[in-house]
Enzyme design. Sequence first.
Site, mmCIF file in Angstrom:
data_model
loop_
_atom_site.group_PDB
_atom_site.id
_atom_site.type_symbol
_atom_site.label_atom_id
_atom_site.label_comp_id
_atom_site.label_asym_id
_atom_site.label_seq_id
_atom_site.Cartn_x
_atom_site.Cartn_y
_atom_site.Cartn_z
ATOM 1 N N MET A 1 -0.208 1.505 5.624
ATOM 2 C CA MET A 1 -0.978 1.528 6.620
ATOM 3 C C MET A 1 -2.148 0.419 6.870
ATOM 4 O O MET A 1 -2.625 -0.101 5.937
ATOM 5 C CB MET A 1 -1.491 2.895 6.673
ATOM 6 C CG MET A 1 -2.452 3.409 7.862
ATOM 7 S SD MET A 1 -1.459 3.478 9.397
ATOM 8 C CE MET A 1 -0.451 5.010 8.982
ATOM 9 N N HIS B 1 -2.751 -1.165 -3.560
ATOM 10 C CA HIS B 1 -3.648 -0.084 -3.660
ATOM 11 C C HIS B 1 -3.477 1.260 -4.504
ATOM 12 O O HIS B 1 -2.470 1.765 -4.257
ATOM 13 C CB HIS B 1 -3.798 0.320 -2.214
ATOM 14 C CG HIS B 1 -4.010 -0.820 -0.983
ATOM 15 N ND1 HIS B 1 -3.793 -0.710 0.312
ATOM 16 C CD2 HIS B 1 -4.714 -2.093 -0.992
ATOM 17 C CE1 HIS B 1 -4.323 -1.614 0.927
ATOM 18 N NE2 HIS B 1 -4.745 -2.702 -0.096
ATOM 19 N N SER C 1 1.060 -1.194 0.110
ATOM 20 C CA SER C 1 0.023 0.068 -0.170
ATOM 21 C C SER C 1 0.844 1.182 -0.136
ATOM 22 O O SER C 1 1.612 1.351 -0.905
ATOM 23 C CB SER C 1 -1.205 0.017 1.295
ATOM 24 O OG SER C 1 -1.795 0.867 1.226
ATOM 25 N N ASP D 1 -4.457 -4.734 5.937
ATOM 26 C CA ASP D 1 -4.827 -5.583 4.779
ATOM 27 C C ASP D 1 -3.827 -6.397 4.350
ATOM 28 O O ASP D 1 -2.665 -5.858 4.156
ATOM 29 C CB ASP D 1 -5.165 -4.505 3.741
ATOM 30 C CG ASP D 1 -5.738 -5.257 2.320
ATOM 31 O OD1 ASP D 1 -6.523 -6.406 2.730
ATOM 32 O OD2 ASP D 1 -5.442 -4.743 1.286
#
Length: 373
Positions: free
Chosen positions: A311, A218, A192, A314
């Site tokens: 962060m 992401h 991410s 996930d």
Amino acid sequence: MNNNIKVLVVDDSSLFRQALMHHLSAQPGIEVIGYAINAYDAKQKIPQLKPDVLTLDVEMPGLNGIEFLKQLLPTTPLPVVLVSSLNLSVFDALSAGAVDFVRKPDMSVHNSKQTFFESLTVKVMTAAKAKVRISQPVGAPAANNTPLSTPSAAPAQGSVLQRPAQGTARPMPFPALSRNVLDSTIIGLGASTGGTEATLEVLKRLPGNIPGIVITQHMPEGFTEMYAQRLNRICNMEVREAKNGDVIHPGLALIAPGAKQMEVVRSGRNYIVQCRPGAKVSGHCPSVDVLFNSIAANVAINKVGIIMTGMGRDGADGLLKMRQSGAFTIGQDKESCVVYGMPMVAYNIGAVCTQASCENISSVLMNHLKGVK
């Protein structure tokens, strides 16, 4: 004591600038301390206002955002969130050291504006906790891939990690893998915040003759295709944005398309990807958990999971399922992460077999593959 995140908004559009300032000022924990109308104005105001985070328009008249970052970050390691249209220049700005980006919305569409502002808020708050990574200039002395400042228990705001200079990938001096290993292994990778550059660092160090790789990063719709094209130009293996039904095979890395969930499933003698619109999982679409869970459940051959900077959590639960199903798992270490969130959670719940720096993950992976029977 005021612990609000102090934000300086840099944008040459008065209307858009006011909209950013109005929204961010209304968010708890965020304080807009000023604005700049261009990069030159920002260079004057940053030393005076001492912001914690900068929001930056990439395309501005005069000094553009990329050149501005190259001048700013080596001396002032300030977390920067890019506000960009669908443009390849965003990846040059990320390479120059920006932490993350959001895609500019269609201001005439309410849902588009709402999604944009929600994403911007999250990314500003994440950036405030991030470490800034800057590229080492070509020809500069080696930095041994170590932080220029020692990170504390929580990543220090404005701390710096030096990153090796980018360039066209060269074949790595790894021993050739056997046909059996190439055909009997699937590698899953998830990342991410900070992951666009971290994933590139891993892939460009790998040989072209590598087991099939599936990647969830992401990223908004549209940018994933451009990101895949960029990696394809730099890396030794083929890299492309995944399409529903693509067959996973050696020498190919598939990037999950923005706004779609990607899973690995069995199809006859092959493994393929399914890419479909879907609800957010673990807060994201595409979601790393969705990818990792599918590998754990559906892949009967050798599998490797890699979780990188970002962060939240996930991918942590999915990586644990992969490990429990027999996968070898790697987590990016704290020192090399822009945000040590996803890999930290994965490590804490026992999902990670071993941790490694961004620059060393490729070696750990190849050493593992050499030992696969």
